[in-house]
Design a protein around this motif. Structure first.
Motif, PDB file in Angstrom:
ATOM      1  N   UNK A 177      16.820  10.289  -5.381  1.00 34.15           N
ATOM      2  CA  UNK A 177      15.620  10.510  -6.177  1.00 34.15           C
ATOM      3  C   UNK A 177      14.361   9.940  -5.542  1.00 34.15           C
ATOM      4  N   UNK A 178      14.504   8.967  -4.646  1.00 33.17           N
ATOM      5  CA  UNK A 178      13.317   8.407  -4.003  1.00 33.17           C
ATOM      6  C   UNK A 178      12.616   9.469  -3.145  1.00 33.17           C
ATOM      7  N   UNK A 179      13.408  10.217  -2.387  1.00 35.91           N
ATOM      8  CA  UNK A 179      12.820  11.255  -1.534  1.00 35.91           C
ATOM      9  C   UNK A 179      12.110  12.303  -2.375  1.00 35.91           C
ATOM     10  N   UNK A 180      12.695  12.664  -3.474  1.00 33.82           N
ATOM     11  CA  UNK A 180      12.112  13.707  -4.308  1.00 33.82           C
ATOM     12  C   UNK A 180      10.875  13.209  -5.047  1.00 33.82           C
ATOM     13  N   UNK A 181      10.891  11.931  -5.454  1.00 33.03           N
ATOM     14  CA  UNK A 181       9.728  11.386  -6.149  1.00 33.03           C
ATOM     15  C   UNK A 181       8.556  11.177  -5.199  1.00 33.03           C
ATOM     16  N   UNK A 182       8.848  10.739  -3.973  1.00 36.48           N
ATOM     17  CA  UNK A 182       7.784  10.464  -3.001  1.00 36.48           C
ATOM     18  C   UNK A 182       7.413  11.691  -2.168  1.00 36.48           C
ATOM     19  N   UNK A 183       8.216  12.760  -2.334  1.00 35.71           N
ATOM     20  CA  UNK A 183       7.947  14.027  -1.649  1.00 35.71           C
ATOM     21  C   UNK A 183       7.890  13.856  -0.124  1.00 35.71           C
ATOM     22  N   UNK A 237       0.823  -1.213   0.000  1.00 33.25           N
ATOM     23  CA  UNK A 237       0.000   0.000   0.000  1.00 33.25           C
ATOM     24  C   UNK A 237       0.856   1.262   0.000  1.00 33.25           C
ATOM     25  N   UNK A 238       0.208   2.360  -0.271  1.00 31.11           N
ATOM     26  CA  UNK A 238       0.893   3.649  -0.219  1.00 31.11           C
ATOM     27  C   UNK A 238       1.361   4.114  -1.570  1.00 31.11           C
ATOM     28  N   UNK A 239       1.804   5.343  -1.584  1.00 34.63           N
ATOM     29  CA  UNK A 239       2.314   5.939  -2.816  1.00 34.63           C
ATOM     30  C   UNK A 239       3.622   5.268  -3.195  1.00 34.63           C
ATOM     31  N   UNK A 240       3.748   4.924  -4.446  1.00 28.82           N
ATOM     32  CA  UNK A 240       4.970   4.283  -4.919  1.00 28.82           C
ATOM     33  C   UNK A 240       5.639   5.106  -5.990  1.00 28.82           C
ATOM     34  N   UNK A 241       6.844   4.700  -6.335  1.00 29.74           N
ATOM     35  CA  UNK A 241       7.542   5.302  -7.469  1.00 29.74           C
ATOM     36  C   UNK A 241       8.177   4.165  -8.266  1.00 29.74           C
TER      37      UNK A 241
END
Length: 227
Positions: A78-84, A57-61
């Protein structure tokens, strides 16, 4: 290979993710389907977790299925920036994904064996290839060249004899020791899969692991090569 510490200068400019949305790789910014990308989510503690089954579950990238792309996503944050959000990506995440892909492949091989769609032994594999039953061949990385050559000859003979568009694919992904560790008494030197849902699942997962490692598909008479 572990991801390198990113150079802080220019990182933001090189990887502007403002236009990344939906199923688009956060590294290459190329769109894809769930089957052609790797999904990652953040656990409740902020740790980045691979979601190979695309079920968490949750927002993914999404990241292209390559070790290079995963390592770059870690190095460039990039994970932090994609998931905000503030997340923690293991510097060795690329290796973690590789191990999960291997485990997924072995699990499907075991399932295919139970379904009668996975056979091992050089003579049985060669016969299955020549009869057209085999849809893919597997060799341990340290298999004797002579054994590989005989099965390669069968692959080429079937291809030429039937006029098929492509040869039966061959995969060289794991050493004998790795196979024994993962499969125990079911470890093999030469094996093949037969048509069927489980057998086709093996080929799908083997192809994904091969792509992730940057290996070229094998033609008869050629050993594994990096791209």
């Amino acid at each position: 290979m572990a991801a390198q510490t990113p150079d802080a200068t220019g990182a933001e400019d090189d990887f502007d993710l403002s236009g990344v949305n939906g199923r688009m790789c956060i590294v290459t910014r190329e769109s894809g389907s769930p089957e052609t990308l790797l999904r990652f989510v953040a656990a409740p503690d902020g740790t980045i977790v691979p979601d190979l089954k695309r079920a968490l579950p949750g927002r993914g990238c999404w990241v292209s299925p390559s070790r290079e792309a995963v390592d770059k996503a870690v190095a460039k944050k990039l994970f932090a920036r994609a998931l905000k959000r503030d997340v923690k990506a293991d510097p060795d995440l690329g290796s973690v994904v590789d191990r999960l892909l291997v485990a997924q492949l072995i699990g499907m091989m075991n399932m295919a064996r139970k379904a009668g769609q996975f056979i091992s032994g050089a003579a049985k594999v060669e016969a299955a290839v020549r009869s057209g039953e085999a849809i893919a061949v597997f060799h341990s990385l340290d298999a004797a060249p002579d054994g590989v050559r005989k099965i390669d000859q069968a692959r080429k003979a079937w291809h030429l004899g039937t006029g098929a568009e492509a040869e039966v694919p061959a995969f060289h992904l794991l050493t004998g020791a790795e196979l024994e560790e993962q499969m125990g008494q079911n470890a093999f030197i030469h094996a093949c899969v037969l048509a069927g849902q489980a057998g086709e699942g093996v080929v799908k997962r083997a192809t994904l692991l091969e792509t992730y490692r940057g290996l070229q598909p094998q033609v008869s008479g050629a050993g594994p090569k990096s791209q």
